[in-house]
Design a protein around this motif. Structure first.
Motif, PDB file in Angstrom:
ATOM      1  N   PHE A  91      25.028  11.777  16.839  1.00 15.71           N
ATOM      2  CA  PHE A  91      25.927  11.678  15.698  1.00 15.71           C
ATOM      3  C   PHE A  91      25.398  10.625  14.738  1.00 15.71           C
ATOM      4  CE2 PHE A  91      28.357  13.190  19.280  1.00 15.71           C
ATOM      5  CZ  PHE A  91      29.132  14.210  18.745  1.00 15.71           C
ATOM      6  N   SER A  92      25.735  10.776  13.463  1.00 14.99           N
ATOM      7  CA  SER A  92      25.309   9.813  12.453  1.00 14.99           C
ATOM      8  C   SER A  92      26.318   9.802  11.316  1.00 14.99           C
ATOM      9  CB  SER A  92      23.921  10.166  11.913  1.00 14.99           C
ATOM     10  OG  SER A  92      23.941  11.443  11.287  1.00 14.99           O
ATOM     11  N   ALA A  93      26.277   8.753  10.522  1.00 20.83           N
ATOM     12  CA  ALA A  93      27.199   8.637   9.384  1.00 20.83           C
ATOM     13  C   ALA A  93      26.414   8.451   8.101  1.00 20.83           C
ATOM     14  CB  ALA A  93      28.150   7.459   9.591  1.00 20.83           C
ATOM     15  N   ASP A  94      26.879   9.097   7.059  1.00 21.75           N
ATOM     16  CA  ASP A  94      26.384   8.871   5.711  1.00 21.75           C
ATOM     17  C   ASP A  94      27.575   8.486   4.855  1.00 21.75           C
ATOM     18  OD1 ASP A  94      24.689   8.696   3.541  1.00 21.75           O
ATOM     19  OD2 ASP A  94      23.682  10.591   3.960  1.00 21.75           O
ATOM     20  N   ARG A  95      27.343   8.343   3.568  1.00 27.94           N
ATOM     21  CA  ARG A  95      28.429   7.857   2.726  1.00 27.94           C
ATOM     22  C   ARG A  95      29.625   8.799   2.671  1.00 27.94           C
ATOM     23  NH1 ARG A  95      24.095   5.277   1.234  1.00 27.94           N
ATOM     24  NH2 ARG A  95      24.294   3.129   0.513  1.00 27.94           N
ATOM     25  N   ASP A  96      29.383  10.103   2.701  1.00 27.92           N
ATOM     26  CA  ASP A  96      30.477  11.050   2.532  1.00 27.92           C
ATOM     27  C   ASP A  96      30.773  11.888   3.758  1.00 27.92           C
ATOM     28  OD1 ASP A  96      31.139  10.460  -0.196  1.00 27.92           O
ATOM     29  OD2 ASP A  96      29.325  11.499  -0.828  1.00 27.92           O
ATOM     30  N   VAL A  97      29.976  11.777   4.811  1.00 29.58           N
ATOM     31  CA  VAL A  97      30.215  12.594   6.008  1.00 29.58           C
ATOM     32  C   VAL A  97      29.868  11.814   7.263  1.00 29.58           C
ATOM     33  CG1 VAL A  97      29.781  14.800   4.839  1.00 29.58           C
ATOM     34  CG2 VAL A  97      27.906  13.638   6.017  1.00 29.58           C
ATOM     35  N   LEU A  98      30.543  12.196   8.349  1.00 28.85           N
ATOM     36  CA  LEU A  98      30.124  11.806   9.691  1.00 28.85           C
ATOM     37  C   LEU A  98      29.689  13.087  10.373  1.00 28.85           C
ATOM     38  CD1 LEU A  98      31.814   9.341  12.137  1.00 28.85           C
ATOM     39  CD2 LEU A  98      30.932  11.515  12.950  1.00 28.85           C
ATOM     40  N   GLY A  99      28.431  13.149  10.774  1.00 27.59           N
ATOM     41  CA  GLY A  99      27.872  14.408  11.250  1.00 27.59           C
ATOM     42  C   GLY A  99      27.429  14.364  12.693  1.00 27.59           C
ATOM     43  N   GLY A 100      27.355  15.557  13.295  1.00 24.57           N
ATOM     44  CA  GLY A 100      26.876  15.693  14.659  1.00 24.57           C
ATOM     45  C   GLY A 100      25.834  16.785  14.755  1.00 24.57           C
ATOM     46  N   ARG A 101      24.955  16.642  15.732  1.00 25.29           N
ATOM     47  CA  ARG A 101      23.885  17.628  15.948  1.00 25.29           C
ATOM     48  C   ARG A 101      23.765  17.904  17.440  1.00 25.29           C
ATOM     49  NH1 ARG A 101      18.083  16.543  13.354  1.00 25.29           N
ATOM     50  NH2 ARG A 101      19.285  17.275  11.552  1.00 25.29           N
ATOM     51  N   MET A 102      23.713  19.187  17.788  1.00 32.23           N
ATOM     52  CA  MET A 102      23.557  19.576  19.183  1.00 32.23           C
ATOM     53  C   MET A 102      22.515  20.672  19.287  1.00 32.23           C
ATOM     54  SD  MET A 102      26.396  21.218  21.774  1.00 32.23           S
ATOM     55  CE  MET A 102      26.140  22.912  21.207  1.00 32.23           C
ATOM     56  N   GLN A 103      21.683  20.598  20.325  1.00 33.39           N
ATOM     57  CA  GLN A 103      20.738  21.675  20.616  1.00 33.39           C
ATOM     58  C   GLN A 103      20.704  21.888  22.116  1.00 33.39           C
ATOM     59  OE1 GLN A 103      17.073  22.349  18.263  1.00 33.39           O
ATOM     60  NE2 GLN A 103      15.985  22.033  20.180  1.00 33.39           N
ATOM     61  N   THR A 104      20.741  23.154  22.526  1.00 37.34           N
ATOM     62  CA  THR A 104      20.794  23.468  23.945  1.00 37.34           C
ATOM     63  C   THR A 104      20.134  24.803  24.221  1.00 37.34           C
ATOM     64  OG1 THR A 104      22.273  23.816  25.832  1.00 37.34           O
ATOM     65  CG2 THR A 104      23.047  24.587  23.705  1.00 37.34           C
ATOM     66  N   LEU A 105      19.645  24.967  25.431  1.00 39.99           N
ATOM     67  CA  LEU A 105      19.263  26.295  25.894  1.00 39.99           C
ATOM     68  C   LEU A 105      20.523  27.152  25.989  1.00 39.99           C
ATOM     69  CD1 LEU A 105      16.828  25.214  28.746  1.00 39.99           C
ATOM     70  CD2 LEU A 105      16.172  26.318  26.604  1.00 39.99           C
ATOM     71  N   SER A 106      20.400  28.406  25.648  1.00 40.91           N
ATOM     72  CA  SER A 106      21.584  29.272  25.628  1.00 40.91           C
ATOM     73  C   SER A 106      22.249  29.366  26.996  1.00 40.91           C
ATOM     74  CB  SER A 106      21.214  30.663  25.101  1.00 40.91           C
ATOM     75  OG  SER A 106      20.153  31.223  25.858  1.00 40.91           O
ATOM     76  N   ARG A 107      21.463  29.277  28.082  1.00 42.67           N
ATOM     77  CA  ARG A 107      22.062  29.374  29.414  1.00 42.67           C
ATOM     78  C   ARG A 107      22.935  28.168  29.749  1.00 42.67           C
ATOM     79  NH1 ARG A 107      16.515  28.256  31.011  1.00 42.67           N
ATOM     80  NH2 ARG A 107      16.358  26.209  32.043  1.00 42.67           N
ATOM     81  N   ASN A 108      22.752  27.060  28.997  1.00 40.16           N
ATOM     82  CA  ASN A 108      23.553  25.857  29.225  1.00 40.16           C
ATOM     83  C   ASN A 108      24.612  25.655  28.145  1.00 40.16           C
ATOM     84  OD1 ASN A 108      21.960  25.245  31.477  1.00 40.16           O
ATOM     85  ND2 ASN A 108      20.479  24.120  30.222  1.00 40.16           N
ATOM     86  N   ALA A 109      24.922  26.714  27.405  1.00 40.38           N
ATOM     87  CA  ALA A 109      25.829  26.580  26.275  1.00 40.38           C
ATOM     88  C   ALA A 109      27.211  26.094  26.689  1.00 40.38           C
ATOM     89  CB  ALA A 109      25.938  27.911  25.527  1.00 40.38           C
ATOM     90  N   GLU A 110      27.722  26.623  27.793  1.00 40.64           N
ATOM     91  CA  GLU A 110      29.080  26.236  28.205  1.00 40.64           C
ATOM     92  C   GLU A 110      29.164  24.736  28.459  1.00 40.64           C
ATOM     93  OE1 GLU A 110      32.543  27.414  31.480  1.00 40.64           O
ATOM     94  OE2 GLU A 110      30.610  28.473  31.466  1.00 40.64           O
ATOM     95  N   ARG A 111      28.178  24.190  29.171  1.00 41.13           N
ATOM     96  CA  ARG A 111      28.163  22.763  29.449  1.00 41.13           C
ATOM     97  C   ARG A 111      27.959  21.964  28.169  1.00 41.13           C
ATOM     98  NH1 ARG A 111      30.386  18.733  32.051  1.00 41.13           N
ATOM     99  NH2 ARG A 111      28.946  17.230  33.024  1.00 41.13           N
ATOM    100  N   ALA A 112      27.102  22.457  27.285  1.00 39.07           N
ATOM    101  CA  ALA A 112      26.826  21.743  26.036  1.00 39.07           C
ATOM    102  C   ALA A 112      28.077  21.635  25.176  1.00 39.07           C
ATOM    103  CB  ALA A 112      25.710  22.445  25.269  1.00 39.07           C
ATOM    104  N   PHE A 113      28.806  22.735  25.038  1.00 37.64           N
ATOM    105  CA  PHE A 113      30.019  22.693  24.219  1.00 37.64           C
ATOM    106  C   PHE A 113      31.104  21.852  24.877  1.00 37.64           C
ATOM    107  CE2 PHE A 113      28.043  26.175  21.914  1.00 37.64           C
ATOM    108  CZ  PHE A 113      28.503  25.975  20.622  1.00 37.64           C
ATOM    109  N   GLU A 114      31.114  21.782  26.208  1.00 35.00           N
ATOM    110  CA  GLU A 114      32.082  20.924  26.890  1.00 35.00           C
ATOM    111  C   GLU A 114      31.765  19.449  26.630  1.00 35.00           C
ATOM    112  OE1 GLU A 114      35.047  19.201  29.272  1.00 35.00           O
ATOM    113  OE2 GLU A 114      34.876  21.058  28.117  1.00 35.00           O
ATOM    114  N   LEU A 115      30.498  19.080  26.666  1.00 35.07           N
ATOM    115  CA  LEU A 115      30.122  17.698  26.359  1.00 35.07           C
ATOM    116  C   LEU A 115      30.384  17.370  24.895  1.00 35.07           C
ATOM    117  CD1 LEU A 115      26.841  17.443  28.458  1.00 35.07           C
ATOM    118  CD2 LEU A 115      29.041  16.351  28.952  1.00 35.07           C
ATOM    119  N   LEU A 116      30.163  18.340  24.003  1.00 32.58           N
ATOM    120  CA  LEU A 116      30.503  18.141  22.598  1.00 32.58           C
ATOM    121  C   LEU A 116      32.008  17.914  22.447  1.00 32.58           C
ATOM    122  CD1 LEU A 116      29.812  18.175  19.557  1.00 32.58           C
ATOM    123  CD2 LEU A 116      29.968  20.677  19.645  1.00 32.58           C
ATOM    124  N   ARG A 117      32.808  18.708  23.184  1.00 36.77           N
ATOM    125  CA  ARG A 117      34.260  18.536  23.143  1.00 36.77           C
ATOM    126  C   ARG A 117      34.659  17.131  23.562  1.00 36.77           C
ATOM    127  NH1 ARG A 117      38.572  18.003  26.169  1.00 36.77           N
ATOM    128  NH2 ARG A 117      37.352  17.994  28.101  1.00 36.77           N
TER     129      ARG A 117
END
Length: 426
Positions: A91-117
């Motif tokens: 995650f990072s912050a700029d003047r007008d937004v706080l943003g997030g970035r995620m990248q995962t193998l598709s087979r690990n998508a469920e776990r990735a979205f849970e950690l994002l949650r």
């Protein structure tokens, strides 16, 4: 990684699906199964402009702590969970937004979205990572205290937007950071992280139905509405002023600028072309040719258009020997005045249009770049048709347009100048 479109695929916009989950969360999706990866970018409007009064750096610190433990997982356990499934999350912050970035193998998508949650809903903000990340930020600021690039940039921003959030340092300063508390970050999180300001883009091996379910999983528990402080529109200030910050170094760093043109202004596309002619191009720009090639005053020199939600500026910079600062500024100002009075040549205009059109595809040559560009368009308030219209608008810029916008953008040529170093004969 995939490209969103190639010369054989004329429409980039046609590749983008607007997915709306059952819970009403929207994302822009580009499906691509060439590799089994999923790249996600998200952004919450607000950013560092929403830092508590007198406490710049809060949004940056909050962003740095969102992946430092969440839910039942402390910082070590959270990072281990990411590492075990090769999930990238930041995650990072700029003047007008706080943003997030995620990248995962598709087979690990469920776990990735849970950690994002967990990160966006249940970040722990524990004392140990709070102190550690704050200490890291302060150490970085201390290292940069005598860095001429940092000093010139900080001074320039403060003079550009005095008494406004845009003039404050996004990463805070050595005075504000020790004053930040966990309650400051909890309040900022409550105000920033909400569904009404959320923008999302996803690229990769995932279909719309699957993505919709994951969107509700990751973001569905966020508050429906944030509580953002109104930020006033602000004009650039200080044109005609020169400010020197004394640093005992043989070479000075220069930042210069003046009022810009907003991203939604009808003249913005023409301003993009004009700026490319001044200093946005690599080898074809006037500043590069006049400052570096003809006179050898600096290794690099540039200009760029910077747009915020509530302001805009033309800015640029260079570094040169102390004894050549005055000459460098004189050349820069001369080129700006000449473009204002006479406009570009036909050759300059033609080269700028061709470069801007031809290089646009490079912004879309990987999944992460595509996701970033799509979120950027959303936070800037554009629809997907911009992806196709942008190059058409560039091609349509005429010489009359360029001359008119040169006069508007460059005006009398007066610049705000901030210099870090010991310039001579200035």
């Amino acid at each position: 990684m995939t490209a969103l479109a190639t010369t054989d695929a004329p429409s980039r916009a046609a590749s983008v699906q607007k997915v709306v989950s059952k819970g009403g969360i929207e994302a822009w999706l580009v499906e691509d199964y060439a590799v089994p990866l999923i790249a996600l970018e998200c952004a919450f409007k607000g950013g560092a402009a929403q830092d508590p009064e007198g406490k710049p750096g809060a949004a940056t610190l909050l962003a740095g702590l969102l992946d430092e433990g969440a839910g039942a997982l402390d910082a070590d356990a959270f990072h281990q969970a990411l590492d075990e499934d090769a999930i990238e999350l930041s995650f990072s912050a700029d003047r007008d937004v706080l943003g997030g970035r995620m990248q995962t193998l598709s087979r690990n998508a469920e776990r990735a979205f849970e950690l994002l949650r967990l990160a966006v809903n249940e970040a722990r903000l524990d004392a140990e990572p709070f102190a550690r990340v704050t200490s890291q930020m302060m150490a970085s600021l201390k290292r940069e205290a005598n860095d001429p690039d940092y000093v010139a940039g900080r001074t320039f921003r403060a003079l550009s937007y005095p008494n406004h959030p845009y003039g404050l340092p996004v990463r805070g300063d050595l005075v504000s950071l020790p004053d930040l508390t966990r309650n400051d970050l909890l309040d900022l999180r409550r105000r920033l992280l909400a569904r009404d300001s959320l923008k999302i883009a996803v690229v990769g091996a995932i279909d719309a139905a699957t993505l919709g379910a994951y969107l509700d999983q990751a973001f569905g528990d966020l508050p429906a509405h944030g509580d953002l402080v109104a930020i006033p529109d602000q004009l650039f200030t200080g044109e005609g002023r020169r400010q020197v910050v004394d640093l005992d170094i043989p070479q000075s760093t220069i930042r210069f600028g003046r009022q810009g043109i907003g991203r939604k202004d009808p003249d913005f596309i023409a301003a993009t072309v004009v700026n490319h002619i001044l200093g946005g191009g690599i080898f074809s720009a006037r500043l590069f040719r006049e400052v570096r090639e003809k006179r050898g005053l600096a290794y690099s020199v540039y200009s760029q258009l910077v747009t915020f939600d509530h302001g805009a500026m033309l800015t640029g910079g260079t570094s040169t020997k102390n004894e050549r600062v005055a000459e460098s500024l004189s050349v820069i100002e001369e080129q700006i005045r000449d473009l204002s009075e006479n406009g570009p040549t036909g050759e300059e205009l033609d080269k700028a249009r061709k470069y801007l059109i031809g290089s646009y595809a490079l912004r879309f040559d990987t999944s992460t770049k595509i996701a970033g560009q799509l979120v950027h368009l959303q936070t800037d308030g554009f629809d997907v048709d911009y992806l196709d219209a942008r190059n058409q608008w560039i091609a349509a810029v005429t010489m009359d347009d360029a001359k008119r916008v040169c006069k508007r953008l460059f005006g009398d040529g007066h610049l705000l100048v901030a210099i870090a170093g010991r310039p001579e004969n200035l």
